[in-house]
Design an enzyme around this catalytic site. Structure first.
Site, PDB file in Angstrom:
ATOM      1  N   ASP A  60      -7.489   0.008 -14.694  1.00 25.64           N
ATOM      2  CA  ASP A  60      -8.490   0.806 -13.949  1.00 25.64           C
ATOM      3  C   ASP A  60      -8.051   0.940 -12.485  1.00 25.64           C
ATOM      4  O   ASP A  60      -8.727   0.458 -11.588  1.00 25.64           O
ATOM      5  CB  ASP A  60      -9.888   0.170 -14.071  1.00 25.64           C
ATOM      6  CG  ASP A  60      -9.980  -1.253 -13.501  1.00 25.64           C
ATOM      7  OD1 ASP A  60      -8.928  -1.943 -13.441  1.00 25.64           O
ATOM      8  OD2 ASP A  60     -11.084  -1.667 -13.096  1.00 25.64           O
ATOM      9  N   HIS A  83      -4.988 -10.450  -8.644  1.00 28.02           N
ATOM     10  CA  HIS A  83      -5.407 -10.650 -10.040  1.00 28.02           C
ATOM     11  C   HIS A  83      -4.448  -9.994 -11.050  1.00 28.02           C
ATOM     12  O   HIS A  83      -3.866 -10.668 -11.907  1.00 28.02           O
ATOM     13  CB  HIS A  83      -6.789 -10.042 -10.261  1.00 28.02           C
ATOM     14  CG  HIS A  83      -7.840 -10.436  -9.285  1.00 28.02           C
ATOM     15  ND1 HIS A  83      -8.391 -11.683  -9.247  1.00 28.02           N
ATOM     16  CD2 HIS A  83      -8.466  -9.719  -8.310  1.00 28.02           C
ATOM     17  CE1 HIS A  83      -9.327 -11.733  -8.314  1.00 28.02           C
ATOM     18  NE2 HIS A  83      -9.380 -10.557  -7.724  1.00 28.02           N
TER      19      HIS A  83
HETATM   20  O1  RIB Z   1     -11.993  -9.309 -11.042  1.00 28.49           O
HETATM   21  C1  RIB Z   1     -10.766  -8.715 -10.736  1.00 28.49           C
HETATM   22  C2  RIB Z   1     -10.477  -7.546 -11.646  1.00 28.49           C
HETATM   23  O2  RIB Z   1     -11.471  -6.548 -11.464  1.00 28.49           O
HETATM   24  C3  RIB Z   1      -9.161  -6.869 -11.375  1.00 28.49           C
HETATM   25  O3  RIB Z   1      -8.634  -6.379 -12.577  1.00 28.49           O
HETATM   26  C4  RIB Z   1      -9.558  -5.734 -10.461  1.00 28.49           C
HETATM   27  O4  RIB Z   1      -8.625  -4.689 -10.497  1.00 28.49           O
HETATM   28  C5  RIB Z   1     -10.881  -5.321 -11.027  1.00 28.49           C
HETATM   29  O5  RIB Z   1     -10.679  -4.473 -12.121  1.00 28.49           O
HETATM   30 CA    CA Z   2      -8.015  -3.974 -12.662  1.00 36.06          CA
END
Ligand code: RIB
Ligand code: CA
Length: 309
Positions: free
Chosen positions: A8, A238
């Site tokens: 995303d 992340h």
């Molecule tokens: O909580 C972090 C996640 O949420 C990551 O994948 C960030 O891109 C959002 O999608």
């Molecule tokens: Ca993400």
């Protein structure tokens, strides 16, 4: 390695794509998009733009779910900017999305090379849940799945208990965790300990070329949000950390094999990832997933920098 990415984009999703496209042994068989950090229209446009920026405009992008299975969507413009990429103008791609949905593209990729395709899922798990509806044998057809999501023994990031990708579609995450995939979970438990040091962010600014400079500009916005939240100049990595663990499982230096469920009904805890941490969890009839509990962050940041050079 053949990899299907479900994402995303999103600034940290952009870093995950940068990481994967820097590895010549990675064959990106497709990219699926999903709502999450922004609407699916925006995340799809961003995936196309990012693949162009990172030198892989040939990789097919398939638009996926525009909303969660049950609840209304929540977006994250405050973290990723109104355009999902820190309000930086990234040149539009010539390519357009495929005519398949992301779920269809994933199922086709898995069926065409049984046991060979790995999946990196770094957004809400809606497309994977829909793909399971199309092909219940998917857990046997793909080799393994690495998911960025959940917060097991640490606080959430969108509620006190829930992480964004899981909170954005708890029903989908529950379906995916129950399905029997060879699944590695890269949760906030490790991603919030692999935050970028200020010196690393400074070094990135010294690199030349579009790849590094544009990524560094996205990060300015994201670092602004994290710096306010955490009280120091930093940001969480992340999605690229999940990508790095997929490419090299040894980066995950400790892990637990545990069944994980998603709370769907709690008044305050909807979206919480609940792991069965009892020593006799083997009695649990839910298939175990690999919950990463330690990562080699130093190696990760070295490799991430190399991927942006
Ligand atoms: O909580 C972090 C996640 O949420 C990551 O994948 C960030 O891109 C959002 O999608
Ligand atoms: Ca993400």
């Amino acid at each position: 390695m053949r990899i299907f990415v479900d994402c995303d984009p999103g600034i940290d999703d952009a870093l995950a794509l940068a990481y994967l496209t820097a590895h010549s042994d990675v064959e990106l068989v497709g990219v699926g998009t999903v709502f999450g950090n922004n609407s699916v229209d925006v995340t799809t446009g961003n995936a196309l733009r990012l693949l162009r920026l990172y030198g892989r405009p040939d990789v097919p992008v398939s638009r996926g779910a525009g909303r969660p299975l049950v609840q209304p969507p929540t977006l994250a413009e405050s973290v990723h900017g109104a355009n999902g990429l820190g309000d930086i103008d990234v040149p539009e791609a010539d390519a357009v999305p495929t005519t398949e949905s992301a779920a269809e593209a994933l199922v086709r990729a898995a069926r065409s090379a049984p046991g060979e395709v790995d999946v990196l899922a770094v957004g809400p798990l809606t497309n994977l849940a829909l793909a399971l509806g199309l092909e219940p044998e998917l857990p046997r057809l793909v080799r393994r799945v690495v998911v960025m999501g959940g917060a097991v023994r640490v606080p959430g990031n969108v509620t006190p208990w829930a992480e964004a990708n899981t909170a954005n579609d708890p029903e989908a995450a529950e379906v995916v965790f129950a399905a029997g995939f060879d699944l590695t979970l890269v949760a906030l438990d490790v991603t919030m300990r692999a935050t970028a040091p200020a010196a690393w962010l400074d070094e990135l600014k010294t690199l030349e070329g579009d790849r590094a400079c544009t990524t560094s500009s996205f990060l300015d916005f994201y670092v602004g949000w994290y710096s306010k939240a955490l009280g120091e100049r930093t940001c969480a990595m992340h999605d690229p950390l999940a990508a790095a663990v997929l490419l090299d499982p040894a980066l995950a230096t400790e892990a637990l094999e545990v069944p994980v469920r998603v709370e769907l009904h709690g008044t305050h805890t909807r979206g919480l990832t609940v792991a069965d941490l009892r020593s006799n969890a083997a009695d649990d009839d839910r298939p175990a997933v690999r919950l990463v509990t330690e990562v080699d962050t130093e190696a990760f940041f070295t490799r991430m920098m190399d991927a942006l050079r």
